[in-house]
Write a protein that holds these residues in place. Sequence first.
Motif, short mmCIF file in Angstrom:
data_model
loop_
_atom_site.label_atom_id
_atom_site.label_comp_id
_atom_site.label_asym_id
_atom_site.label_seq_id
_atom_site.Cartn_x
_atom_site.Cartn_y
_atom_site.Cartn_z
N ILE A 19 26.88 12.89 55.28
CA ILE A 19 25.69 13.27 54.54
C ILE A 19 25.20 12.10 53.69
N GLU A 20 23.95 11.77 53.85
CA GLU A 20 23.34 10.70 53.05
C GLU A 20 22.48 11.28 51.93
N ASP A 21 21.75 12.33 52.25
CA ASP A 21 20.84 12.93 51.28
C ASP A 21 20.45 14.32 51.78
N GLU A 22 19.56 14.97 51.07
CA GLU A 22 19.13 16.32 51.46
C GLU A 22 18.58 16.37 52.88
N ALA A 23 17.80 15.38 53.24
CA ALA A 23 17.14 15.38 54.54
C ALA A 23 18.12 15.22 55.70
N SER A 24 19.32 14.70 55.43
CA SER A 24 20.27 14.42 56.52
C SER A 24 21.13 15.63 56.89
N VAL A 25 21.18 16.65 56.04
CA VAL A 25 22.13 17.74 56.23
C VAL A 25 21.89 18.48 57.55
N ARG A 57 14.97 24.86 51.88
CA ARG A 57 14.15 23.78 51.34
C ARG A 57 12.85 24.33 50.75
N ARG A 60 14.22 26.61 47.52
CA ARG A 60 15.05 25.77 46.66
C ARG A 60 15.85 26.62 45.66
#
Length: 312
Positions: A19-25, A57, A60
Amino acid sequence: METQRVQPAAKPVSTLALIEDEASVTGVVLQAMAKTEDPRLRTVMAALVSHLHAFLREVRPSDEEFERALAFIAGLGHATHATNNEVVLAADVLGLSTLVTTINNSTKGGRTPGALLGPFYRANAPRYQCGDCVVQDDPPGVPLFVSGTVRATDGSVLPGAMVEVWQASPVGLYDNQDPRQPDHNLRGMFHTDADGHYHFRTVRPAGYPVPTDGPVGALLAAQQRHPYRPAHIHFIVAAPGHRTLVTQVFADDSDILETDVTFGVHRQLVGAFQLVETGWSPWGELPAPFYTLQFDFTLEPGEQTFPTPPID
């Protein structure tokens, strides 16, 4: 002589899904499921994850809100027991059950619309002959005489078709909710005659509230929605070589047809409950007053299947 060291073989380089950030999940989760062998399961789960992640998303949720959501889902299981299926009830009051029923049961070709199986269907209904009465006690209601014909979409009648019925009592309770009722009261299975006709005697059902002592009840209260269903009779109609029909027929004089808590009222499933105030019943055994309901069913060609009872 100098001993040569054997160097260990190099491990193949691979790209780790981290996982890098929210968008990567979402991508990481989809990658983890990508080897699912069952193609339908792979498609369904990929869509489910994609839509659930998009939902999160969009709204939230806070950590506390997410915990409350998980507690609600767990509560559905805790509130499910031999006489109540809270999971089915939740699907009903969120409109999920009706949407699935509508997707899978079009009225194409004149087929009778489907409706919810509901949480009170039971197996092993008593077997009756046409004309018999499904009332096993002496309820304080008005007799109801139900009749009709079962046909195929080509117009031909279906002799020997199974017609199974179940309903709430005149006080709005099913037999398994009410210890005062005999077991399997107001439930029965019939078969159509040589002309495709069926008929039986019952008592006019009442509308009733869905169970509100579990998490679904709390949700309805928070949404300021009433918990009531309009008066109706459940039917399963089946014949070899035809798709089994699971449906309901609703009383046309109910004042909550448009606000059914489970969104189950299809326009074509509103039946005419006719009050007869003079004379004798259709088969001559009772004087007025009584109600009559005439309702025909049309089955389409297909596989004959039967639903799994949600309760014992």
